[in-house]
Design a protein around this motif. Structure first.
Motif, PDB file in Angstrom:
ATOM      1  N   ASP A  46       0.842  -1.194   0.000  1.00  0.00           N
ATOM      2  CA  ASP A  46       0.000   0.000   0.000  1.00  0.00           C
ATOM      3  C   ASP A  46       0.877   1.243   0.000  1.00  0.00           C
ATOM      4  OD1 ASP A  46      -2.896  -0.791   0.235  1.00  0.00           O
ATOM      5  OD2 ASP A  46      -2.086  -1.922   1.932  1.00  0.00           O
ATOM      6  N   ASP A  47       0.694   2.070  -1.008  1.00  0.00           N
ATOM      7  CA  ASP A  47       1.453   3.323  -1.134  1.00  0.00           C
ATOM      8  C   ASP A  47       0.640   4.434  -0.477  1.00  0.00           C
ATOM      9  OD1 ASP A  47       3.108   5.378  -1.800  1.00  0.00           O
ATOM     10  OD2 ASP A  47       2.604   5.386  -3.936  1.00  0.00           O
ATOM     11  N   ILE A  48       0.984   4.772   0.758  1.00  0.00           N
ATOM     12  CA  ILE A  48       0.226   5.750   1.550  1.00  0.00           C
ATOM     13  C   ILE A  48       1.137   6.900   1.944  1.00  0.00           C
ATOM     14  CG2 ILE A  48      -1.111   6.133   3.656  1.00  0.00           C
ATOM     15  CD1 ILE A  48      -1.773   3.137   3.626  1.00  0.00           C
ATOM     16  N   SER A  49       0.656   8.121   1.752  1.00  0.00           N
ATOM     17  CA  SER A  49       1.440   9.289   2.144  1.00  0.00           C
ATOM     18  C   SER A  49       0.511  10.418   2.553  1.00  0.00           C
ATOM     19  CB  SER A  49       2.348   9.749   0.997  1.00  0.00           C
ATOM     20  OG  SER A  49       1.573  10.170  -0.113  1.00  0.00           O
ATOM     21  N   CYS A  50       1.038  11.352   3.342  1.00  0.00           N
ATOM     22  CA  CYS A  50       0.288  12.525   3.783  1.00  0.00           C
ATOM     23  C   CYS A  50       1.054  13.788   3.408  1.00  0.00           C
ATOM     24  CB  CYS A  50       0.066  12.500   5.296  1.00  0.00           C
ATOM     25  SG  CYS A  50      -1.126  11.259   5.866  1.00  0.00           S
ATOM     26  N   ALA A  51       0.334  14.873   3.235  1.00  0.00           N
ATOM     27  CA  ALA A  51       0.963  16.150   2.910  1.00  0.00           C
ATOM     28  C   ALA A  51       0.057  17.274   3.393  1.00  0.00           C
ATOM     29  CB  ALA A  51       1.198  16.264   1.403  1.00  0.00           C
ATOM     30  N   ALA A  52       0.629  18.462   3.503  1.00  0.00           N
ATOM     31  CA  ALA A  52      -0.123  19.656   3.864  1.00  0.00           C
ATOM     32  C   ALA A  52       0.227  20.760   2.873  1.00  0.00           C
ATOM     33  CB  ALA A  52       0.192  20.100   5.287  1.00  0.00           C
ATOM     34  N   MET A  53      -0.782  21.474   2.413  1.00  0.00           N
ATOM     35  CA  MET A  53      -0.575  22.557   1.462  1.00  0.00           C
ATOM     36  C   MET A  53      -1.133  23.848   2.047  1.00  0.00           C
ATOM     37  SD  MET A  53      -1.530  20.748  -2.195  1.00  0.00           S
ATOM     38  CE  MET A  53      -3.255  20.575  -1.731  1.00  0.00           C
ATOM     39  N   ASP A  54      -0.318  24.893   2.046  1.00  0.00           N
ATOM     40  CA  ASP A  54      -0.769  26.205   2.492  1.00  0.00           C
ATOM     41  C   ASP A  54      -1.457  26.924   1.339  1.00  0.00           C
ATOM     42  OD1 ASP A  54       0.175  26.082   5.151  1.00  0.00           O
ATOM     43  OD2 ASP A  54       2.204  26.540   4.472  1.00  0.00           O
ATOM     44  N   THR A  55      -2.665  27.400   1.584  1.00  0.00           N
ATOM     45  CA  THR A  55      -3.420  28.137   0.573  1.00  0.00           C
ATOM     46  C   THR A  55      -3.891  29.453   1.175  1.00  0.00           C
ATOM     47  OG1 THR A  55      -5.626  27.302   1.145  1.00  0.00           O
ATOM     48  CG2 THR A  55      -4.245  25.907  -0.267  1.00  0.00           C
ATOM     49  N   PRO A  56      -4.346  30.393   0.354  1.00  0.00           N
ATOM     50  CA  PRO A  56      -4.857  31.667   0.897  1.00  0.00           C
ATOM     51  C   PRO A  56      -6.002  31.483   1.886  1.00  0.00           C
ATOM     52  CG  PRO A  56      -4.470  31.870  -1.468  1.00  0.00           C
ATOM     53  CD  PRO A  56      -4.288  30.419  -1.118  1.00  0.00           C
TER      54      PRO A  56
END
Length: 253
Positions: A46-56
């Motif tokens: 299982d290819d699992i990953s997390c990320a966070a993106m800053d938006t306005p």
């Protein structure tokens, strides 16, 4: 592990878990690429990953699993916690979900969650159709009350009355207040138009579909009750055979 069990039992309360073994297929979003926690039901394949993106408009939290991505961001108004949701299906098969069964567990403090205390409230999302029905009922009630209050509002005017002997005298009489009636009608029209505009926006932006086609996406808003006394809200989103969990710390008030 204690807090993981708390999350799982919260899911049971709100009805998000329907099959034995789903507790082993939980992904808890975390700030690191490997995610905060993944259940033992997943394998090395299982290819699992997390990320966070800053938006306005704030931070967007993203979980990706085997070609499927779930991105969420959180906001709130006076009545609701609102989850802006984007699902991207990069797989060759359709992916099913039901936002009516997505859950939220409300904890009084962050410490209550991390020490394993039970949430003071756990419930499922509010279907947009129920929000529309509630808003419309509220507007109808407000309009009825306004009309009733106008009907009992009285004014006075001076009328000239002719007596039987032919003489005329002036007399103050009580009448319905015409300004109150006109004012109530104007407010009702304005209130109804504003409600219609708001309901049209909810219908247009709510996430109501139940699947994502292959190589396609879905997006929309999901609503939960806003509890002022909650210092931490744990959201659980069941999609296919996995549950995606996000934690939302809040400043109460």
């Amino acid at each position: 592990m204690t807090r993981i069990l708390v999350v799982f039992f919260s899911l049971l309360i709100v009805g998000s878990v329907s099959a034995q073994g789903n507790e082993d297929r939980i992904i808890i979003w975390g700030g690191d690429p490997t995610c905060g926690y993944r259940g033992k039901g997943f394998t090395a394949a299982d290819d699992i990953s997390c990320a966070a993106m800053d938006t306005p408009r704030g931070v967007v939290s993203v979980v990706t699993r085997n070609g499927f991505s779930l991105a969420v961001s959180f906001s709130e108004d006076k009545r609701y916690l609102i989850v802006a949701t984007f699902l991207k299906n990069g797989t060759p098969a359709p992916i099913d979900f039901d936002t009516d069964r997505w859950g939220a567990a409300h904890f009084r403090t962050k410490e209550d969650f991390f020490t394993g205390k039970k949430p003071f409230l756990a419930e499922t999302a509010i279907p947009s159709r129920d929000i529309v029905r509630g808003v419309r009922s509220g507007v109808n009630l407000d309009n009825s009350i306004d009309v009733f209050m106008a009907s009992i509002s009285k004014s006075s005017e001076v009328k000239e009355i002719r007596r039987q002997d032919g003489t005329r005298v002036k007399k103050v009489v009580i009448i319905d207040d015409p300004d109150a009636k006109v004012g109530a009608e104007d407010r009702n029209d304005s209130r109804s138009r504003a409600a219609d505009d708001g309901l049209a926006k909810i219908r247009k932006t709510a996430l109501t579909q139940k699947w994502v086609s292959p190589e396609s996406d879905a997006k929309g808003l999901v609503y939960f009750r806003r509890m002022k006394k909650a210092g931490m809200v744990v959201f659980s989103f069941k999609i296919e055979d996995a549950i995606y969990v996000f934690r939302l710390p809040r400043n109460r008030g």
